[in-house]
Design a protein around this motif. Structure first.
Motif, PDB file in Angstrom:
ATOM      1  N   PRO A   1       0.812  -1.213   0.000  1.00  0.00           N
ATOM      2  CA  PRO A   1       0.000   0.000   0.000  1.00  0.00           C
ATOM      3  C   PRO A   1       0.851   1.271   0.000  1.00  0.00           C
ATOM      4  O   PRO A   1       1.995   1.274   0.445  1.00  0.00           O
ATOM      5  N   PHE A   2       0.238   2.342  -0.534  1.00  0.00           N
ATOM      6  CA  PHE A   2       0.868   3.650  -0.464  1.00  0.00           C
ATOM      7  C   PHE A   2      -0.209   4.702  -0.232  1.00  0.00           C
ATOM      8  O   PHE A   2      -1.385   4.481  -0.491  1.00  0.00           O
ATOM      9  N   LEU A   3       0.221   5.823   0.312  1.00  0.00           N
ATOM     10  CA  LEU A   3      -0.668   6.928   0.652  1.00  0.00           C
ATOM     11  C   LEU A   3      -0.813   7.849  -0.550  1.00  0.00           C
ATOM     12  O   LEU A   3       0.184   8.180  -1.195  1.00  0.00           O
TER      13      LEU A   3
ATOM     14  N   ASP B   1      -4.817  -0.409  -1.827  1.00  0.00           N
ATOM     15  CA  ASP B   1      -4.880  -1.721  -1.174  1.00  0.00           C
ATOM     16  C   ASP B   1      -3.663  -2.585  -1.494  1.00  0.00           C
ATOM     17  O   ASP B   1      -3.603  -3.739  -1.118  1.00  0.00           O
ATOM     18  N   GLY B   2      -2.696  -2.029  -2.168  1.00  0.00           N
ATOM     19  CA  GLY B   2      -1.493  -2.774  -2.528  1.00  0.00           C
ATOM     20  C   GLY B   2      -1.538  -3.370  -3.921  1.00  0.00           C
ATOM     21  O   GLY B   2      -0.517  -3.791  -4.443  1.00  0.00           O
TER      22      GLY B   2
ATOM     23  N   HIS C   1      -1.648  17.369  -5.555  1.00  0.00           N
ATOM     24  CA  HIS C   1      -1.444  16.092  -4.870  1.00  0.00           C
ATOM     25  C   HIS C   1      -0.211  16.140  -3.976  1.00  0.00           C
ATOM     26  O   HIS C   1       0.671  16.981  -4.144  1.00  0.00           O
ATOM     27  N   GLY C   2      -0.187  15.201  -3.030  1.00  0.00           N
ATOM     28  CA  GLY C   2       0.979  15.052  -2.178  1.00  0.00           C
ATOM     29  C   GLY C   2       2.094  14.334  -2.919  1.00  0.00           C
ATOM     30  O   GLY C   2       1.916  13.839  -4.035  1.00  0.00           O
ATOM     31  N   VAL C   3       3.240  14.256  -2.288  1.00  0.00           N
ATOM     32  CA  VAL C   3       4.389  13.575  -2.884  1.00  0.00           C
ATOM     33  C   VAL C   3       4.220  12.052  -2.753  1.00  0.00           C
ATOM     34  O   VAL C   3       3.376  11.571  -2.004  1.00  0.00           O
ATOM     35  N   LEU C   4       5.041  11.320  -3.462  1.00  0.00           N
ATOM     36  CA  LEU C   4       5.004   9.859  -3.437  1.00  0.00           C
ATOM     37  C   LEU C   4       5.300   9.373  -2.018  1.00  0.00           C
ATOM     38  O   LEU C   4       6.334   9.716  -1.434  1.00  0.00           O
ATOM     39  N   THR C   5       4.365   8.570  -1.466  1.00  0.00           N
ATOM     40  CA  THR C   5       4.429   8.207  -0.052  1.00  0.00           C
ATOM     41  C   THR C   5       4.171   6.714   0.156  1.00  0.00           C
ATOM     42  O   THR C   5       3.079   6.307   0.558  1.00  0.00           O
ATOM     43  N   PRO C   6       5.164   5.850  -0.116  1.00  0.00           N
ATOM     44  CA  PRO C   6       4.975   4.430   0.155  1.00  0.00           C
ATOM     45  C   PRO C   6       4.931   4.158   1.658  1.00  0.00           C
ATOM     46  O   PRO C   6       5.634   4.803   2.436  1.00  0.00           O
TER      47      PRO C   6
END
Length: 164
Positions: A92-94, A111-112, A124-129
């Motif tokens: 999953p990631f945010l 959900d992954g 949008h926000g930055v890439l957030t794993p």
């Protein structure tokens, strides 16, 4: 002063104003490769402004893993092209989106098994794993003209984990 938002599950319906959810749920649209492969066809629009001299490119991003609560102090947008994130692991990631710098952001958790494609110009926000290896294939505009606008929040938002 603290401002907070809570995550929600990522669904095509809730994410539609901001972009596309890319997944392989349900029956495939086509069966290809001698009947051995299901094709989930045309799941996102890669949208690049045609008169800027840019092109569509595929890159790999390696992002640092993050935790909850997450402090959101920056959002960005790409006015000349959509941006698609395809995780290279089933983790999953945010995903954070907003209708503008002054709007309350929305936070989703994949959900992954889902990838996403932000519409051109979506804040949008930055890439957030959240777990895994932090590797993503990214399909977006490559070009010489500027395609990034950033907004730093004077008062950050705190993102907490909601229901999955």
């Amino acid at each position: 002063m603290t401002r907070s938002i809570t995550t929600e599950p990522l669904t095509p319906e809730t994410f539609a104003p901001y972009g596309d959810v890319i997944d392989a749920k349900g029956a495939p649209d086509k069966i290809i490769n001698q009947g051995k492969c299901g094709r989930y066809h045309d799941r996102a629009l890669v949208d690049v402004t045609p008169d800027t001299g840019g092109r569509v490119g595929v890159s790999v991003f390696h992002a640092e893993l993050r935790d909850f609560p997450y402090t959101l102090d920056l959002i960005e947008r790409h006015p000349e092209g959509s941006q698609c994130f395809v995780p290279m692991s089933a983790d999953p990631f945010l995903i954070i989106v907003a209708d503008g710098p002054d709007a309350t952001p929305h936070a989703f958790v994949s959900d992954g098994t889902q990838a996403i494609n932000f519409h051109k110009g979506t804040w949008h926000g930055v890439l957030t794993p959240l777990s895994g290896n932090g590797l993503f294939a990214v399909i977006d505009r490559i070009g010489e003209t500027p395609n990034l606008e950033e907004h730093w929040f004077e008062t950050p938002w705190v993102v907490t984990q909601g229901r999955s």
